[in-house]
Design an enzyme around this catalytic site. Structure first.
Site, short mmCIF file in Angstrom:
data_model
loop_
_atom_site.label_atom_id
_atom_site.label_comp_id
_atom_site.label_asym_id
_atom_site.label_seq_id
_atom_site.Cartn_x
_atom_site.Cartn_y
_atom_site.Cartn_z
N HIS A 1 0.86 -1.19 0.00
CA HIS A 1 0.00 0.00 0.00
C HIS A 1 0.89 1.23 0.00
O HIS A 1 1.92 1.24 0.67
CB HIS A 1 -0.89 0.00 1.26
CG HIS A 1 -2.08 0.87 1.11
ND1 HIS A 1 -2.02 2.23 1.33
CD2 HIS A 1 -3.35 0.60 0.74
CE1 HIS A 1 -3.20 2.74 1.11
NE2 HIS A 1 -4.04 1.79 0.74
N ASP B 1 -7.82 -5.39 0.17
CA ASP B 1 -8.33 -6.29 -0.87
C ASP B 1 -8.02 -7.75 -0.60
O ASP B 1 -8.55 -8.61 -1.28
CB ASP B 1 -7.72 -5.90 -2.22
CG ASP B 1 -8.38 -4.65 -2.77
OD1 ASP B 1 -9.57 -4.46 -2.52
OD2 ASP B 1 -7.68 -3.86 -3.43
N1 ACO Z 1 4.13 -7.76 -4.04
C1 ACO Z 1 5.47 -7.79 -4.13
N2 ACO Z 1 6.24 -6.70 -4.00
C2 ACO Z 1 5.62 -5.53 -3.80
C3 ACO Z 1 4.22 -5.44 -3.72
C4 ACO Z 1 3.47 -6.61 -3.84
N3 ACO Z 1 2.16 -6.61 -3.77
N4 ACO Z 1 3.89 -4.14 -3.52
C5 ACO Z 1 5.03 -3.46 -3.51
N5 ACO Z 1 6.07 -4.30 -3.68
C6 ACO Z 1 7.48 -3.92 -3.70
C7 ACO Z 1 7.86 -3.36 -5.08
O1 ACO Z 1 8.31 -4.35 -5.96
C8 ACO Z 1 8.94 -2.37 -4.72
O2 ACO Z 1 10.14 -3.08 -4.48
P1 ACO Z 1 11.56 -2.42 -4.86
O3 ACO Z 1 11.67 -1.19 -4.01
O4 ACO Z 1 12.55 -3.48 -4.50
O5 ACO Z 1 11.51 -2.12 -6.33
C9 ACO Z 1 8.48 -1.81 -3.38
O6 ACO Z 1 7.70 -2.85 -2.77
C10 ACO Z 1 7.66 -0.54 -3.51
O7 ACO Z 1 6.59 -0.82 -4.38
P2 ACO Z 1 5.84 0.24 -5.28
O8 ACO Z 1 5.06 -0.46 -6.35
O9 ACO Z 1 6.82 1.29 -5.71
O10 ACO Z 1 4.86 0.87 -4.21
P3 ACO Z 1 3.65 1.83 -4.51
O11 ACO Z 1 3.42 2.58 -3.28
O12 ACO Z 1 3.88 2.57 -5.77
O13 ACO Z 1 2.47 0.81 -4.82
C11 ACO Z 1 0.62 -0.58 -4.68
C12 ACO Z 1 1.43 0.50 -3.98
C13 ACO Z 1 0.25 -0.11 -6.11
C14 ACO Z 1 -0.66 -0.82 -3.91
C15 ACO Z 1 1.46 -1.88 -4.77
O14 ACO Z 1 1.80 -2.30 -3.46
C16 ACO Z 1 0.78 -2.99 -5.53
O15 ACO Z 1 0.82 -3.00 -6.77
N6 ACO Z 1 0.11 -3.97 -4.79
C17 ACO Z 1 -0.59 -5.05 -5.43
C18 ACO Z 1 -1.94 -4.59 -5.95
C19 ACO Z 1 -2.92 -4.33 -4.83
O16 ACO Z 1 -3.10 -5.14 -3.93
N7 ACO Z 1 -3.60 -3.18 -4.92
C20 ACO Z 1 -4.62 -2.77 -3.96
C21 ACO Z 1 -4.12 -1.64 -3.12
S1 ACO Z 1 -5.33 -1.18 -1.91
C22 ACO Z 1 -6.47 -0.33 -2.79
O17 ACO Z 1 -6.23 0.27 -3.81
C23 ACO Z 1 -7.82 -0.35 -2.31
#
Ligand code: ACO
Length: 385
Positions: A268, A322
């Site tokens: 998140h 979620d």
């Molecule tokens: N699984 C594995 N690794 C993850 C995940 C995940 N679900 N989420 C983040 N990471 C990792 C990334 O790979 C990144 O690693 P790095 O720094 O080594 O490159 C780091 O954590 C930061 O991730 P970002 O994608 O830059 O974080 P951001 O804040 O942009 O994204 C998001 C947040 C979009 C929710 C992301 O965690 C994600 O895509 N999660 C999966 C989809 C999901 O569950 N979405 C629902 C969110 S809640 C809602 O909208 C109601």
């Protein structure tokens, strides 16, 4: 340093506007380090225990808990505005059955604007009527599309049923068990509002142009539909089925990490601990399992949460809202591709609160950009390209 990166540094460009305040708001508060979520200052746990979805919407939109009379009047109005116009139903008949219900919902929300007078945005009665119509009709439209794509006529709303019980009834034509209806109502409360997320930002940008509230909700629905936002709950269930067994969890997580693949339902932008809504939803799932039987993927989900915390906890990646919502909805007999429309039904409360707050002190959104293209480029005639 290139010119573009120099400018980038000067203006502190933040991809995804991470951490950049987009507005002042008193609607909700999140502390992502401590796992706190409050609506108008009230902790989400307290609302989930004591309130109802419609009372929570009233709180979000008008800023205070309603008195008994105010709540009764609000519920009464919503109850009697649940029906949708025949012309909207006729329009829906032309939608392809294979279309995603979020696309159907976006079209229906926008279509409401065709039927109701526009833009008396300084009139509190107009604001109230729009709030009532949107809260009342969005669930009816979601349920109607579900029926119509199966080749059936939509089920008319029942005035004797509360908000959540009526929605479940319109989906199945069966009066729901009281526990199921209450759990569903709590799910709506948990999803009603969450500060400046992508769809709420979209709602506020659209609101700031002083367009009508149906366009505001339609644009927010379109934004919520993506798999990185509301669409993740549907993908969690696909992922759990793909993993299949508890033994497969660890290799699955390791494979995702090696291949930089996101694990759905985790991570998140704000929470760096377990999302408090995920904790409440997990408890609700367990209550439903006690009464109606355990979901075959629950053990996989629990193991997945454990392994992800172990492998990615150091990055602040934990279960989000979620992760457990799909297991709850499935136990309530809801098809997977309605999970995100249900999220939208709930979030209408938050979007409308932001619409109203935006109107109270409006300035059209007009951010800037850092141009990285060329200048004075020649126009090359087509035969020379
Ligand atoms: N699984 C594995 N690794 C993850 C995940 C995940 N679900 N989420 C983040 N990471 C990792 C990334 O790979 C990144 O690693 P790095 O720094 O080594 O490159 C780091 O954590 C930061 O991730 P970002 O994608 O830059 O974080 P951001 O804040 O942009 O994204 C998001 C947040 C979009 C929710 C992301 O965690 C994600 O895509 N999660 C999966 C989809 C999901 O569950 N979405 C629902 C969110 S809640 C809602 O909208 C109601």
């Amino acid at each position: 340093m290139t010119v573009a990166s120099e400018i980038k540094a000067t203006f502190e460009f933040k991809p995804g506007l991470e951490g950049v305040p987009a507005t002042m708001s008193s609607i909700s508060f999140v502390d992502g380090q401590k796992g706190i979520l409050e609506y108008r200052g009230i902790p989400i746990q307290e609302l989930a225990e004591k309130s109802t979805f419609l009372e929570t919407c009233y709180l979000l939109i008008w800023g205070e808990l309603p008195t008994k009379q105010e709540l009764e009047a609000f519920e009464h109005e919503i109850r009697y505005h649940r029906r949708i116009k025949y012309r909207i139903r006729d329009m829906m008949k032309c939608f392809p059955e294979s279309g995603h219900p979020m696309d159907a919902l976006q079209a229906c929300a926008a279509a409401l604007g065709l039927f109701y007078s526009r833009r008396a945005l300084d009139d509190p009665a107009y604001i109230r009527a729009a709030v009532v119509r949107l809260l009342a009709k969005i669930p009816t439209m979601v349920a109607a599309f579900q029926m119509m794509r199966k080749g059936n006529d939509p089920i008319q709303p029942r005035d004797d049923l509360d908000y959540s019980a009526n929605f479940l009834y319109m989906l199945t034509e069966q009066e729901p068990d009281p526990l199921a209806a209450r759990v569903f109502d709590i799910c709506l409360m948990l999803h009603a509002e969450h500060t400046m997320n992508a769809s709420t930002f979209s709602a506020r940008v659209t609101a700031s142009t002083l367009t009508d509230p149906y366009a505001v909700v339609a644009s927010a629905v379109g934004t919520l539909a993506g798999p990185l936002h509301g669409g993740a709950n549907e993908e969690v269930m696909t992922m759990l089925a793909e993993i299949g067994t508890v033994e497969n969890v660890r290799p699955y997580v390791e494979h995702c990490i090696q291949n930089k693949k996101k694990i759905m339902g985790f991570g998140h932008r704000v929470y760096k601990v377990k999302d408090p809504r995920a904790t409440i939803l997990q408890n609700l799932a367990e209550k439903l399992f006690e009464k109606f039987g355990r979901d075959k993927y629950y053990d996989v989900a629990v193991e997945l949460e454990k392994v992800v915390a172990e492998k990615l906890g150091h990055k602040g990646i934990y279960a989000n809202v979620d992760f457990y919502s799909g297991l709850v909805y499935r136990k309530l007999g809801i098809p997977d591709d309605l999970f995100t429309p249900i999220f939208a039904i709930a979030r209408v409360g938050g979007w409308l609160a932001h619409w109203k707050e935006q109107l109270a002190e409006n300035r059209i959104y007009r951010p800037t950009q850092i141009y990285t293209g060329s200048h004075q480029a020649p126009y090359v005639p087509i035969e020379e390209r």
